[in-house]
Write a protein that holds these residues in place. Structure first.
Motif, short mmCIF file in Angstrom:
data_model
loop_
_atom_site.label_atom_id
_atom_site.label_comp_id
_atom_site.label_asym_id
_atom_site.label_seq_id
_atom_site.Cartn_x
_atom_site.Cartn_y
_atom_site.Cartn_z
N ARG A 90 0.97 -1.35 0.03
CA ARG A 90 0.07 -0.27 0.08
C ARG A 90 0.98 1.19 -0.16
O ARG A 90 0.70 2.31 -0.76
N LEU A 91 2.12 1.18 0.93
CA LEU A 91 2.86 2.35 0.88
C LEU A 91 3.71 2.72 -0.53
O LEU A 91 3.43 3.80 -0.92
N ALA A 92 4.03 1.72 -1.12
CA ALA A 92 4.75 1.70 -2.36
C ALA A 92 3.82 2.15 -3.56
O ALA A 92 4.21 2.86 -4.60
N GLU A 93 2.55 1.76 -3.48
CA GLU A 93 1.18 2.16 -4.42
C GLU A 93 1.22 3.84 -4.11
O GLU A 93 0.97 4.52 -5.06
N ARG A 94 1.06 4.07 -3.09
CA ARG A 94 0.60 5.54 -2.47
C ARG A 94 1.89 6.51 -2.63
O ARG A 94 1.61 7.65 -3.17
N TYR A 95 3.04 6.12 -2.81
CA TYR A 95 4.21 6.94 -2.73
C TYR A 95 5.41 6.33 -3.71
O TYR A 95 6.07 5.98 -3.27
N PRO A 96 4.92 6.43 -5.00
CA PRO A 96 5.82 6.01 -6.13
C PRO A 96 7.15 6.29 -6.10
O PRO A 96 8.30 5.87 -6.51
N ASP A 97 7.49 7.64 -5.47
CA ASP A 97 8.77 8.26 -5.66
C ASP A 97 9.69 7.80 -4.31
O ASP A 97 10.77 8.06 -4.18
N ALA A 98 8.82 7.00 -3.19
CA ALA A 98 9.69 6.46 -2.33
C ALA A 98 10.17 4.91 -2.95
O ALA A 98 9.56 4.50 -3.58
N ARG A 99 11.50 4.82 -2.24
CA ARG A 99 12.01 3.49 -2.54
C ARG A 99 11.91 2.59 -1.31
O ARG A 99 12.65 2.86 -0.35
N LEU A 100 11.11 1.49 -1.39
CA LEU A 100 10.69 0.86 -0.13
C LEU A 100 11.71 -0.31 -0.24
O LEU A 100 11.25 -1.04 -1.16
N ILE A 101 12.59 -0.72 0.80
CA ILE A 101 13.26 -1.71 0.52
C ILE A 101 13.05 -2.68 1.63
O ILE A 101 12.97 -2.47 2.90
N LEU A 102 12.50 -4.00 1.22
CA LEU A 102 12.27 -4.98 2.40
C LEU A 102 13.48 -5.80 2.66
O LEU A 102 13.88 -6.69 1.76
N ALA A 103 14.04 -5.87 3.85
CA ALA A 103 15.38 -6.36 4.10
C ALA A 103 15.20 -7.95 4.37
O ALA A 103 13.97 -8.40 4.37
N HIS A 104 16.27 -8.86 4.28
CA HIS A 104 15.89 -10.25 4.57
C HIS A 104 15.20 -10.83 3.44
O HIS A 104 14.62 -11.69 4.14
N ALA A 105 15.41 -10.63 2.67
CA ALA A 105 14.53 -10.97 1.40
C ALA A 105 13.23 -11.16 1.65
O ALA A 105 12.42 -11.86 1.17
N ALA A 106 12.54 -10.19 2.61
CA ALA A 106 11.07 -10.59 3.08
C ALA A 106 10.77 -11.61 3.22
O ALA A 106 9.55 -11.81 2.94
#
Length: 377
Positions: free
Chosen positions: A161-177
């Motif tokens: 949801r955050l990635a969809e709402r803020y396309p200019d933010a780079r959201l990195i899920l650590a530890h292979a998610a």
């Protein structure tokens, strides 16, 4: 997890076909007060980069139960003094007093983005401070790196949801998610700003990451001081080769994509995920070896005696096969025998010296399609 000579040799062999790689580690820590007892200084992180032949790293504070302001300043000063080799992320605890003020202060002081740890700092990704931080970062096209290990409710759904709402933010899920990896392939395929780092130890997880997530969404990371760069680089090279990713693509995973993102540029589209079929056929003997080797590693991480699990892995490696599978099993048996000889049952932590060889065996066993390394162990 200490690196061993076996990992060093296998890492060098895996990297050789790619020529010079500009490694840029997306996940390292600095700190002295983490309740888990692990510590690291900036000099130690730089030494870790040097030991693995890596050039740069993102770094951030370890868990600080008494707050992050002083720890963030330590990170900012260390990065400023590193000659460009260390780049800072700030850390806050959403919901704590002044968290958003500290976030703004750190951005103004030179932080490129944030590391957020829902588990150790006891918040959910649905907390309003999390969205506020992502919104701040989106204004600068910067990153937020989320710890994405086990025990984090709603992590995958909230991150999407955050990635969809803020396309200019780079959201990195650590530890292979690993908390939500099995549910995120579709979202990753349509969200180039939903990224995954490789800072993890289990070969099945890393192999699934490389098989099911588009390579443009994957960023190399070590987790130093918890994992040495030699090990995580070897694991990434091996799994990327197993699913057929070539040098041009792996060069971006190793560091090119992260450098581009931190410069505020759009990520490169490196094509679709290879798919599970790219891994090729599985071999029961190798699967048995890998399962016991991973049990041995888990025991090692908890300071317990892994001897029986290593011995079972060696038993699984016995074969009359004289073809490529038999040759690979022979190399694995050599590694496991060496690991068994490194276990000091009388020591306070009897197993740490054996981890490198055990994990090398586990990754070789799960990636037969990557071939037999041309090494002498």
């Amino acid at each position: 997890m200490p690196a061993g000579s076996e990992i060093d040799v296998l890492y060098a062999a895996g990297a050789a076909p790619h020529g010079d790689l500009d490694w840029f580690d997306a996940h390292t820590h600095i700190g002295q007060n983490d309740p888990d007892g692990m510590t690291a200084t900036a000099d130690e992180i730089l030494a870790g980069l040097d030991a693995s032949g890596h050039r740069r790293a993102l770094t951030f504070a370890m868990h600080e139960p008494d707050g992050y302001r002083d720890a963030n300043d330590v990170v900012l000063r260390a990065c400023a003094a590193s000659g460009g080799r260390l780049l800072p992320l700030a850390r806050i605890a959403p919901g704590s007093p002044g968290a958003l003020d500290e976030a703004r202060r750190c951005l103004d002081a030179g932080a490129l983005g944030f590391k957020l740890h829902p588990r150790s700092d006891a918040f959910a990704l649905t907390h309003p401070d999390v969205e506020a931080v992502v919104a701040l970062v989106a204004e600068r096209r910067g990153p937020v790196l989320f710890h994405a290990g086990r025990g984090i409710p709603q992590l995958g759904e909230a991150a999407v949801r955050l990635a969809e709402r803020y396309p200019d933010a780079r959201l990195i899920l650590a530890h292979a998610a690993v908390s939500d990896l099995g549910t995120l392939a579709e979202a990753a395929a349509r969200l180039p700003n939903l990224l995954f780092d490789t800072a993890w130890w289990h070969p099945a997880d890393i192999l699934q990451l490389y098989a099911t997530i588009p390579p443009g969404n994957v960023l190399y990371a070590s987790d130093m001081p918890y994992g040495p760069g030699q090990f995580t680089a070897f694991a990434s090279l091996r799994c990327a080769a197993a699913v057929g990713l070539g040098t041009d693509v792996f060069r971006e995973i190793a560091g090119g994509q992260l450098a581009r993102l931190l410069a505020g540029e759009d990520p490169l589209d490196l094509g679709p995920a290879p798919g599970a079929a790219a891994i090729g056929p599985r071999t029961l003997e190798l699967e048995r070896v890998a399962s016991y080797a991973c049990v041995a590693a888990q025991l090692s991480f908890h300071g317990q005696d892994p001897s029986e699990a290593i011995a079972l892995a060696r038993s699984a490696a016995q074969t009359r096969d004289t073809g490529p599978t038999g040759e690979l099993l022979g190399m694995i048996d050599l590694l496991l025998g060496r690991a068994l000889g490194q276990v000091d049952v009388g020591a306070e932590r009897p197993s740490l010296r054996a981890v490198g060889a055990v994990m090398a065996a586990a990754f070789l066993a799960t990636t037969p399609s990557a071939g037999i390394p041309d090494v002498v162990l």
